[in-house]
Design a protein around this motif. Sequence first.
Motif, PDB file in Angstrom:
ATOM      1  N   CYS A 135      31.957 -57.638 -12.616  1.00 24.02           N
ATOM      2  CA  CYS A 135      32.978 -56.610 -12.457  1.00 24.02           C
ATOM      3  C   CYS A 135      32.751 -55.530 -13.508  1.00 24.02           C
ATOM      4  CB  CYS A 135      34.378 -57.191 -12.577  1.00 24.02           C
ATOM      5  SG  CYS A 135      34.728 -57.960 -14.183  1.00 24.02           S
ATOM      6  N   ALA A 144      24.684 -56.526  -8.007  1.00 20.17           N
ATOM      7  CA  ALA A 144      25.724 -56.187  -7.031  1.00 20.17           C
ATOM      8  C   ALA A 144      27.087 -56.435  -7.671  1.00 20.17           C
ATOM      9  CB  ALA A 144      25.554 -57.018  -5.767  1.00 20.17           C
ATOM     10  N   GLY A 197      30.854 -57.093  -7.966  1.00 24.35           N
ATOM     11  CA  GLY A 197      31.879 -57.699  -7.117  1.00 24.35           C
ATOM     12  C   GLY A 197      31.357 -58.644  -6.074  1.00 24.35           C
ATOM     13  N   ALA A 198      30.058 -58.911  -6.054  1.00 24.61           N
ATOM     14  CA  ALA A 198      29.497 -59.777  -5.015  1.00 24.61           C
ATOM     15  C   ALA A 198      29.770 -61.240  -5.323  1.00 24.61           C
ATOM     16  CB  ALA A 198      27.993 -59.551  -4.893  1.00 24.61           C
ATOM     17  N   ASN A 215      26.334 -45.949  -6.373  1.00 23.13           N
ATOM     18  CA  ASN A 215      26.860 -46.406  -5.088  1.00 23.13           C
ATOM     19  C   ASN A 215      25.931 -45.914  -3.996  1.00 23.13           C
ATOM     20  OD1 ASN A 215      27.914 -43.925  -3.668  1.00 23.13           O
ATOM     21  ND2 ASN A 215      29.020 -43.747  -5.592  1.00 23.13           N
ATOM     22  N   ARG A 245      27.058 -45.770  -0.830  1.00 21.49           N
ATOM     23  CA  ARG A 245      27.931 -45.348   0.274  1.00 21.49           C
ATOM     24  C   ARG A 245      28.646 -44.081  -0.165  1.00 21.49           C
ATOM     25  NH1 ARG A 245      31.228 -50.811   0.585  1.00 21.49           N
ATOM     26  NH2 ARG A 245      31.130 -50.344  -1.641  1.00 21.49           N
ATOM     27  N   GLY A 250      32.168 -43.768  -1.908  1.00 22.48           N
ATOM     28  CA  GLY A 250      32.654 -45.083  -2.299  1.00 22.48           C
ATOM     29  C   GLY A 250      32.601 -45.275  -3.798  1.00 22.48           C
ATOM     30  N   ASP A 251      33.221 -46.364  -4.252  1.00 23.07           N
ATOM     31  CA  ASP A 251      33.146 -46.707  -5.659  1.00 23.07           C
ATOM     32  C   ASP A 251      31.751 -47.234  -5.990  1.00 23.07           C
ATOM     33  OD1 ASP A 251      35.811 -46.043  -6.039  1.00 23.07           O
ATOM     34  OD2 ASP A 251      36.499 -48.080  -5.545  1.00 23.07           O
ATOM     35  N   ASP A 282      28.965 -49.580  -6.663  1.00 23.80           N
ATOM     36  CA  ASP A 282      28.830 -50.965  -6.230  1.00 23.80           C
ATOM     37  C   ASP A 282      27.563 -51.629  -6.745  1.00 23.80           C
ATOM     38  OD1 ASP A 282      27.199 -49.364  -4.714  1.00 23.80           O
ATOM     39  OD2 ASP A 282      28.017 -49.958  -2.779  1.00 23.80           O
ATOM     40  N   TRP A 283      26.795 -50.905  -7.570  1.00 22.60           N
ATOM     41  CA  TRP A 283      25.580 -51.478  -8.122  1.00 22.60           C
ATOM     42  C   TRP A 283      25.436 -51.070  -9.587  1.00 22.60           C
ATOM     43  CZ3 TRP A 283      23.330 -54.730  -4.804  1.00 22.60           C
ATOM     44  CH2 TRP A 283      23.501 -54.514  -3.443  1.00 22.60           C
TER      45      TRP A 283
END
Length: 374
Positions: A74, A125, A127-128, A176, A178, A181-182, A184-185
């Motif tokens: 996180c 990743a 949150g994965a 990110n 996307r 988007g927030d 994510d990596w």
Amino acid sequence: MKPWIEDLAARIESDRPAVLVTVAAARGSTPRAPGAHMVVGPQDSTGSIGGGQLELRAIELARAMIADAAVRPCVHRFPLGASVGQCCGGVMELAFEPIGADAGEWVNAALAHAKAGRPWARIVAIGATPARTRVFDTQLHTLHAHDGYGEDGVRVLAERAANLLAGHADGALLANTRPGGDADWLVDASVPPELHVVLFGAGHVGCAVARVLARLPLRLTWIDTREGAFPADSTTERTSCTDCRSTDTPLAEVTDAPAGAVFLVMTHSHALDFDLVRAILDRGDARFCGMIGSHAKHENFAQRLRARGCSEAAIARLHCPIGAPGIIGKEPEVIAIAVAAELLQLRGTRFDARPAQRRTEAAPSPNSPEPPHP
């Protein structure tokens, strides 16, 4: 090698839980740059992401994750203001990654790159569940469009990682794949130390210099011609980035050193010092050639070098006395700090961008004595 990756490997091997905290992004005035790491265990921590209340908060959060048996990476955002008891005024985003036995695969892959002195990076990743981390080198050949990366994601992440790996220092960023988007990596790159220092001499000054340099972000090759010259208790002088060599062919070590190496000459013999300096200057690609001694020793060597056909431009590249100006003292430890301060000024410069040392008739600097004979 990066201490934090060694630390993680040791903790996994001994089945000790931990959380890896990484400075993932920083804006404005901050105590550490992206790419700094801290490893937090239930009762200890190593490394630093900035100290102060920020670090205390990060340790608390990491230990709470360990207590909760968290498995998902996180990111937490920290404005460096009154809320964390700091007044830097910037903003830091820290990534928190639980490290357990399941992290062994990527940690071992990273460790292999680090031991080989290769630049490498990892993509995490955020949150994965389960945690997903991929390690790769500059070829990016292990990064493929699967496991949730996606074709567009591979392109974006590979580009960001390549940019980080092309730098001179560790770095990290949040990305990110996307639009809108927030993040994510986490892209986290580790590069070998920029400076490779070749130190000749394991006398009392050489040992003091090695002790200081071993703790700095550089690679050290430490050479002496005398058997048994290195300290028996070498724990303070040797690290995974220190290579100690006892050899009766020191000039071969000059030849074998990489282009752009930083050379420090402080042996027990003036004759050997001269031979080494001449060989270093003959290479023409040394980033720095420093020799302990006085202005008188420099002038003596300069005359002898001219007599052997050495150019004035090459002679001007010999720095003697060595050490950052203004640091007063002849104690080995003081000299070592002065030398380290001068070397750190080389970071981020090309070997031919270092200005030639200007000779003056001034009295020798207090921290530049005649070379000791350990």
